[in-house]
Structure formats: C-alpha cells, structure tokens
Enzyme design. Structure first.
Site, mmCIF file in Angstrom:
data_model
loop_
_atom_site.group_PDB
_atom_site.id
_atom_site.type_symbol
_atom_site.label_atom_id
_atom_site.label_comp_id
_atom_site.label_asym_id
_atom_site.label_seq_id
_atom_site.Cartn_x
_atom_site.Cartn_y
_atom_site.Cartn_z
ATOM 1 C CB SER A 130 11.218 45.362 25.569
ATOM 2 O OG SER A 130 11.258 45.136 27.181
ATOM 3 C CB CYS A 275 13.250 55.284 24.523
ATOM 4 S SG CYS A 275 11.819 54.284 25.305
HETATM 5 P P1 NAI Z 1 11.592 50.275 33.304
HETATM 6 O O1 NAI Z 1 13.361 50.129 33.670
HETATM 7 O O2 NAI Z 1 11.443 50.690 33.917
HETATM 8 O O3 NAI Z 1 11.776 48.850 34.091
HETATM 9 C C1 NAI Z 1 12.170 47.601 33.235
HETATM 10 C C2 NAI Z 1 11.805 47.101 34.458
HETATM 11 O O4 NAI Z 1 12.281 45.814 34.130
HETATM 12 C C3 NAI Z 1 12.708 46.984 35.752
HETATM 13 O O5 NAI Z 1 11.598 47.052 37.205
HETATM 14 C C4 NAI Z 1 12.817 46.165 36.285
HETATM 15 O O6 NAI Z 1 13.366 45.828 37.577
HETATM 16 C C5 NAI Z 1 12.248 44.753 35.116
HETATM 17 N N1 NAI Z 1 13.406 43.232 34.990
HETATM 18 C C6 NAI Z 1 14.036 43.367 34.358
HETATM 19 N N2 NAI Z 1 15.268 42.268 34.266
HETATM 20 C C7 NAI Z 1 14.032 41.559 34.947
HETATM 21 C C8 NAI Z 1 13.813 40.034 34.741
HETATM 22 N N3 NAI Z 1 15.139 39.265 34.649
HETATM 23 N N4 NAI Z 1 13.157 39.727 35.565
HETATM 24 C C9 NAI Z 1 11.915 40.053 35.901
HETATM 25 N N5 NAI Z 1 11.343 41.960 35.459
HETATM 26 C C10 NAI Z 1 12.912 42.050 35.422
HETATM 27 O O7 NAI Z 1 11.977 50.351 32.105
HETATM 28 P P2 NAI Z 1 10.455 51.165 31.230
HETATM 29 O O8 NAI Z 1 10.590 52.296 30.700
HETATM 30 O O9 NAI Z 1 9.803 50.323 31.064
HETATM 31 O O10 NAI Z 1 11.530 49.854 29.602
HETATM 32 C C11 NAI Z 1 11.179 48.945 28.980
HETATM 33 C C12 NAI Z 1 11.098 48.539 27.975
HETATM 34 O O11 NAI Z 1 10.460 49.367 26.661
HETATM 35 C C13 NAI Z 1 12.373 49.346 26.842
HETATM 36 O O12 NAI Z 1 12.747 48.226 26.157
HETATM 37 C C14 NAI Z 1 11.557 50.988 26.797
HETATM 38 O O13 NAI Z 1 13.371 51.538 25.107
HETATM 39 C C15 NAI Z 1 10.650 50.108 26.239
HETATM 40 N N6 NAI Z 1 9.760 51.271 26.035
HETATM 41 C C16 NAI Z 1 9.628 52.238 27.176
HETATM 42 C C17 NAI Z 1 9.010 53.491 27.154
HETATM 43 C C18 NAI Z 1 8.980 54.918 27.925
HETATM 44 O O14 NAI Z 1 8.373 55.426 27.621
HETATM 45 N N7 NAI Z 1 9.540 54.535 28.564
HETATM 46 C C19 NAI Z 1 8.156 53.192 25.735
HETATM 47 C C20 NAI Z 1 7.862 52.585 24.924
HETATM 48 C C21 NAI Z 1 8.868 51.525 24.739
#
Ligand code: NAI
EC number: 1.1.1.22
Length: 483
Positions: A130, A275
């Site tokens: 993340s 982001c």
């Molecule tokens: P997302 O919201 O799609 O996925 C996060 C997942 O984590 C959710 O499915 C949620 O249910 C799960 N989760 C939360 N707490 C949990 C726990 N305690 N145990 C198990 N699962 C849990 O978010 P996304 O887009 O994948 O982003 C994740 C991170 O990556 C963020 O910090 C973001 O800033 C970073 N990031 C995102 C990019 C993007 O293009 N979306 C690119 C680069 C980095």
C-alpha cells in the site's frame, strides 16, 4: 533452504489482485495466496467475473488460479503459512479527528499488522505494498515487535507503481521495482529475498534498493509529480482558452523537450483515481507535521488547480447554455476516472455531475464499465467516504432522482440539450455524431472534457463545441463564464 516460497497478500483489490496474479504467473515455483476480509470480493476473484476490469487480467488469472494462485477469505491460515506477507489494504484519507481530510487513515493497516503478529509462528518478511506515509514502517515494526513472541519480522517497503487500465502491461515491464529495507544484515537479507522474486522477470538494473524511508517517500513523490504535470497542463489550458492558444499544440511543443518528455501532458477536466489526491493530501500533512508549511503549500496547489479545473468545466457548461441547466437533459459520456477501467474512485465525473445537479440538471449517464449502483452510490456519497470499504457497508438507500443510467451513448444523448464527455473511452471517438445531433434538442452542445472528438467535424454537423484548452467558438466567447 525451503523448496517453495509462500507468499500471502492481504487485500485483494486493484493492487493486490493484479500484482499477485503476475507474480504467480512469472514465478511458478512460488505459491501465492491473496486474502481479503470481503467475501464478495474473494468470491468474484474465484469466479469468471473478476471484481475489477483490467485489460489482460482475466488471462493471467486463468493461467494460474488453482495452480499456484489462490484467493481466500481464510486470512489467518495463509498469513501463518507465508514466508513473505504483502499488505495491500486501502489507506484512505482520515474523515475524522486529528488530520481529518488530509492524513492517511492507517486503521486497516494497523489491524492487518496486529493480526500478522497474532497468528505468526515463524519468521516473516512483511512488505508494505500500500501507499503509506513516510515512516509508517517504523510504526508497523513497533506493532510487530511488541507482539512478536520472539518471532523475527523484517519490514520492507515495496510501493506499487502500476497504473489502472494498463496494470498488467505495467507489471510485466515495470519502469522500476523499488524495494526499501533496513540497512542491517537482516534487512539486507530480506531485500535479497524479495528481489529474487522480482528477478524472475524484471531485469536486475530495474530493481532499485534503498532505505525504508526513501522507498516510502518515493511513492508519494512520484504521485505528486505525476499529478503536478496534469495540473500544470490544465492551468495552461485555462490560459489557452483566454488567449486563443491551443493546449494540444502547446503540450506537443513543450513535451518535445527531452528534459520534459511527451507523456502525461494531456489537458482534461481533471485527474481522478484513488491515489493522486489522497497521496498529495497525505504529503501535505506530513510536510505540515514536519514544520515545512511552504512545501505543504506548494503541493496543495496541485489539488487546488484540479478542483478549479472541474469547477471551470461546470461553469462553462452552465454559462454557455444560457446560464441555466435546470430541467435540461444532459448526457454524461464516461464516468470512470479514465479509460479501460471501471474504477470511479475520485473520478472528476462525480464533481462535474454534482455541480450540474446543483444547477438542477437531469443527467443521463453512460459508461461502458461502470454499473448503475456504483454511479448512484458515488453521487450520493460524502467526500472522502469512498475509500472506507463500501462493500462492507450497507448499500446507500438513496438514489439520486435526477440521475438516469443507460447502457448506450445514443440512449444517453437522445433529446438531450448537451453532451459532456468525461472519460476518454475509445468508443466515443467513433460515435455517429450526426445521428446524435439529429436526436438532440437545438442548439446542441458538446463539452469535451477529454479532447477526444474532432471539434471541427462536430461544428460542421451543427454542434456548439467546447474542448478544454482549445480556441473557443464564437458562441462560447459571447457567453462569458466565470472561469
Ligand atoms: P482496494 O480498496 O481496491 O483494496 C484494498 C482491499 O483490502 C479491500 O478489498 C479490503 O477489503 C481489503 N482489506 C482492508 N483491510 C483488510 C484486512 N484487515 N484484512 C484483509 N483485507 C483487508 O485498494 P487498492 O486500490 O488495491 O489500493 C491498495 C493500496 O495500494 C492503497 O494504499 C493505494 O494507495 C495503493 N496503490 C493503489 C494503486 C491503484 O492504482 N489503485 C496504485 C498503486 C498503489
């Protein structure tokens, strides 16, 4: 020496899903489990209808799922068995309390770290995937160490640079992989272990290793620089409209300078995505906390210009339609924050639609990848609430009555007074605009927030056309807007 390295990734979202699928594909000798607390998300990952739309993703998942790639809600079991634990949970902006509206909310991260400490029975490498505030590794380390029962944890920062819409391509051929770790022998050993995973397909010279803080901060810096480019060109777009310069010509001329480069210089209605705004706010907050108000102010401006660009667009629409859109049907083409994704997080379409709804417009929205539920939810949600896992909350019962969602651009534009193009989907370039014009109210307006249509052609058909940063129609010049 262990035979098979086991990887577990906590968080099966836009980052966790695709990155782990590619690791599984490229490393047949590694077993990868992606876990999440969201049952519907994991169910979808195990079905034919994956929870996210990303070109090429289906193919990669199909090749590995059930072989060395698994999706599960049994978080604790897979964490316990893993040698390397990636944490890619969401890190939203805090909505309440200290730093509300700016600071990163690390609730999900902290609970993941505590869970790792609880269930671990063997040494582990814990990888920050993340995007987190610089120095988060220190906090995570403390949580793990104070609860470790003698187990050795090594923390690495391995931020993800993929872009949605091109995630698979980006993961196959990353510009760089960044791994930060402690400068101790244990830290270096952990870096080496993670490097070995990526070295299956990424050339050694593209794998950068740094200390923890550089890695954490580099991700925030990269997003801030990228967003800044968009705000810079968007700021120029306003000046272009005022002077008769053409922003595409300016971008081209500027981008030819090899020190600047041609990519990521398109003017638009504004940047979106989960982001950029969140990470800049976070950067701003960190600067303020470190006694650097001037630096904070500098980066804040990137967001202010982005907000200005969205407001400016709405004002143009309303002003050119005789200063009112009340009860007028406006077609919205595109709702996702960019093409080739169904992701609507922080999409500029939300602010533009809310702006038009505020002026009592009736919206008919079409996006090839976004569902009606999602659009209704986005338009009835408060700012910053979007990244606090929606799938864990009950669906909002309120639908916005002024909004209709349709499955076709022709249905959206039928009888409309104006068309706003808010996402650069390729299919919008090849629409039959004569047909659209014939079925619209007159005068018929097109507001192109992504510069995807051929404005001269549309003007020949009879449309009044506004394109961001392009010389204005006589009509628009006569309808001065507060822009
Ligand atoms: P997302 O919201 O799609 O996925 C996060 C997942 O984590 C959710 O499915 C949620 O249910 C799960 N989760 C939360 N707490 C949990 C726990 N305690 N145990 C198990 N699962 C849990 O978010 P996304 O887009 O994948 O982003 C994740 C991170 O990556 C963020 O910090 C973001 O800033 C970073 N990031 C995102 C990019 C993007 O293009 N979306 C690119 C680069 C980095």
């Amino acid at each position: 020496y262990k035979k098979m390295v086991k990887i577990c990734c906590i968080g099966a979202g836009y980052v966790g899903g695709p990155t782990m699928a590619v690791i599984a594909l490229k490393c047949p000798d590694v077993e990868v489990a992606v876990v999440d607390i969201s049952v519907p998300r994991i169910t979808a990952w195990n079905s034919d209808q994956l929870p996210i739309y990303e070109p090429g993703l289906d193919d990669v998942v199909k090749q590995c799922r059930g072989k060395n790639l698994f999706f599960s809600t049994d978080v604790e079991k897979h964490v316990c068995e893993a040698d390397i634990v990636f944490v890619s949970v969401n890190t939203p902006t805090k909505t309440r309390g200290l730093g509300a509206g700016k600071a990163a909310d690390l609730t999900y991260w902290e609970s993941a770290a505590r869970m790792i400490a609880d269930v671990s029975k063997s040494d582990k490498i814990v990888v920050e995937k993340s995007t987190v505030p610089v120095k988060t590794a220190e906090a995570i380390e403390k949580i793990l160490m104070h609860n470790s029962k003698g187990i050795n944890f090594q923390i690495l920062s391995n931020p993800e640079f993929l872009a949605e819409g091109t995630a698979i391509q980006d993961l196959f051929k990353p510009d760089r992989v960044l791994i930060g770790g402690r400068e101790t022998p244990g830290g270096q050993k952990a870096i080496k272990a993670l490097k070995d995973v990526y070295a299956h397909w990424v050339p050694e010279e593209n794998i950068i290793t740094t200390n923890l803080w550089s890695a954490e901060l580099s991700k925030l810096a990269a997003n801030a620089f990228l967003a800044q480019r968009i705000s810079s060109v968007n700021a120029m777009s306003a000046l272009c409209e005022a002077t008769g310069a053409n922003v595409s010509q300016v971008s081209y001329a500027v981008g030819k300078d090899t020190r600047i480069g041609a990519k990521f210089l398109n003017a638009s209605v504004g940047f979106g995505g989960s982001c950029f705004q969140k990470d800049i706010l976070n950067l701003v907050y960190i600067c303020e906390c470190n006694g650097l108000p001037e630096v904070a102010e500098y980066w804040k401006q990137v967001i202010k210009i982005n907000d200005y660009q969205k407001t400016r667009f709405v004002n143009r629409v309303v002003a050119s339609m005789f200063n009112t859109v009340s009860n007028k049907k406006i077609a919205i083409l595109g709702f996702a924050f960019k093409k080739d994704t169904g992701d609507t997080r922080e999409t500029p379409a939300i602010d533009v639609c809310k702006g038009l709804l505020g002026d009592k417009a009736l919206l008919s929205i079409y996006d090839p990848q976004v569902t009606e539920d999602q659009i209704q939810r986005d338009l009835s949600m408060k700012k910053f609430d979007w990244d606090h896992p929606l799938h864990l909350q009950p669906m909002s019962p309120t639908t916005v009555k002024q909004v209709g969602v349709v499955w076709d651009a022709y249905a959206a534009t039928k009888d409309a007074h104006g068309v706003c193009i808010l996402t650069e989907w390729d299919e919008f370039k090849t629409l039959d605009f004569q047909r659209i014009y014939d079925n619209m109210q007159k005068p018929a307006f097109v507001f192109d927030g992504r510069n995807v249509v051929d404005s001269d052609k549309l003007r020949e058909i009879g449309f009044i056309v506004y394109s961001i940063g392009k010389p204005l129609d006589a009509w628009l010049k006569d309808m001065p807007a507060l822009v």
